[in-house]
Write a protein that holds these residues in place. Structure first.
Motif, short mmCIF file in Angstrom:
data_model
loop_
_atom_site.label_atom_id
_atom_site.label_comp_id
_atom_site.label_asym_id
_atom_site.label_seq_id
_atom_site.Cartn_x
_atom_site.Cartn_y
_atom_site.Cartn_z
N LEU A 4 0.81 -1.22 0.00
CA LEU A 4 0.00 0.00 0.00
C LEU A 4 0.84 1.26 0.00
O LEU A 4 0.30 2.36 -0.12
N GLY A 5 2.12 1.11 0.19
CA GLY A 5 3.02 2.26 0.15
C GLY A 5 2.69 3.28 1.21
O GLY A 5 2.41 2.95 2.37
N LYS A 6 2.71 4.53 0.82
CA LYS A 6 2.50 5.61 1.79
C LYS A 6 1.05 5.70 2.27
O LYS A 6 0.75 6.43 3.21
N TYR A 7 0.16 4.97 1.63
CA TYR A 7 -1.25 5.02 2.01
C TYR A 7 -1.64 3.90 2.98
O TYR A 7 -2.81 3.77 3.33
N ALA A 8 -0.68 3.11 3.39
CA ALA A 8 -0.97 1.96 4.25
C ALA A 8 -1.69 2.38 5.53
O ALA A 8 -2.68 1.75 5.92
N ASP A 9 -1.21 3.42 6.19
CA ASP A 9 -1.84 3.86 7.44
C ASP A 9 -3.29 4.26 7.21
O ASP A 9 -4.19 3.89 7.99
N ALA A 10 -3.54 5.03 6.17
CA ALA A 10 -4.90 5.49 5.90
C ALA A 10 -5.82 4.32 5.56
O ALA A 10 -6.95 4.25 6.07
N VAL A 11 -5.36 3.41 4.75
CA VAL A 11 -6.19 2.28 4.34
C VAL A 11 -6.47 1.36 5.52
O VAL A 11 -7.62 0.97 5.76
N SER A 13 -6.29 2.02 8.74
CA SER A 13 -7.13 2.66 9.75
C SER A 13 -8.58 2.75 9.28
O SER A 13 -9.50 2.63 10.09
N SER A 14 -8.79 2.92 7.99
CA SER A 14 -10.16 2.93 7.46
C SER A 14 -10.82 1.58 7.64
O SER A 14 -12.00 1.49 8.00
N TYR A 15 -10.06 0.50 7.38
CA TYR A 15 -10.59 -0.84 7.62
C TYR A 15 -10.93 -1.02 9.09
O TYR A 15 -11.99 -1.57 9.43
N ALA A 16 -10.06 -0.57 9.96
CA ALA A 16 -10.30 -0.73 11.40
C ALA A 16 -11.55 0.02 11.84
O ALA A 16 -12.39 -0.52 12.57
N VAL A 17 -11.69 1.25 11.38
CA VAL A 17 -12.86 2.06 11.75
C VAL A 17 -14.12 1.40 11.21
O VAL A 17 -15.15 1.34 11.90
N SER A 18 -14.07 0.91 9.99
CA SER A 18 -15.24 0.25 9.40
C SER A 18 -15.64 -0.98 10.19
O SER A 18 -16.83 -1.21 10.45
N LEU A 19 -14.66 -1.79 10.58
CA LEU A 19 -14.97 -2.99 11.37
C LEU A 19 -15.57 -2.63 12.72
O LEU A 19 -16.53 -3.26 13.17
N VAL A 20 -15.03 -1.61 13.36
CA VAL A 20 -15.57 -1.19 14.66
C VAL A 20 -17.00 -0.71 14.50
O VAL A 20 -17.88 -1.06 15.30
#
Length: 51
Positions: A4-11, A13-20
């Motif tokens: 994911l390169g430089k977007y790994a954190d954003a992607v 964290s988006s998955y984590a927020v969606s799961l929560v």
């Protein structure tokens, strides 16, 4: 997992927020379902007693 390169954190964290959020919605639905079921059983008991 794809790079994911430089977007790994954003992607991620988006998955984590969606799961929560999904877990919260499921929990709220189950909690409401139990409450409504209890209310319906109370109403049925009152109808049987008065019926």
């Amino acid at each position: 997992m794809p790079d994911l390169g430089k977007y790994a954190d954003a992607v991620l964290s988006s998955y984590a927020v969606s799961l929560v959020l999904l877990m919260v919605l499921v929990w709220l639905s189950v909690r409401r379902s139990k409450r409504i079921k209890a209310q319906l059983q109370d109403i049925e008991m009152k109808v049987k007693r008065n019926g």
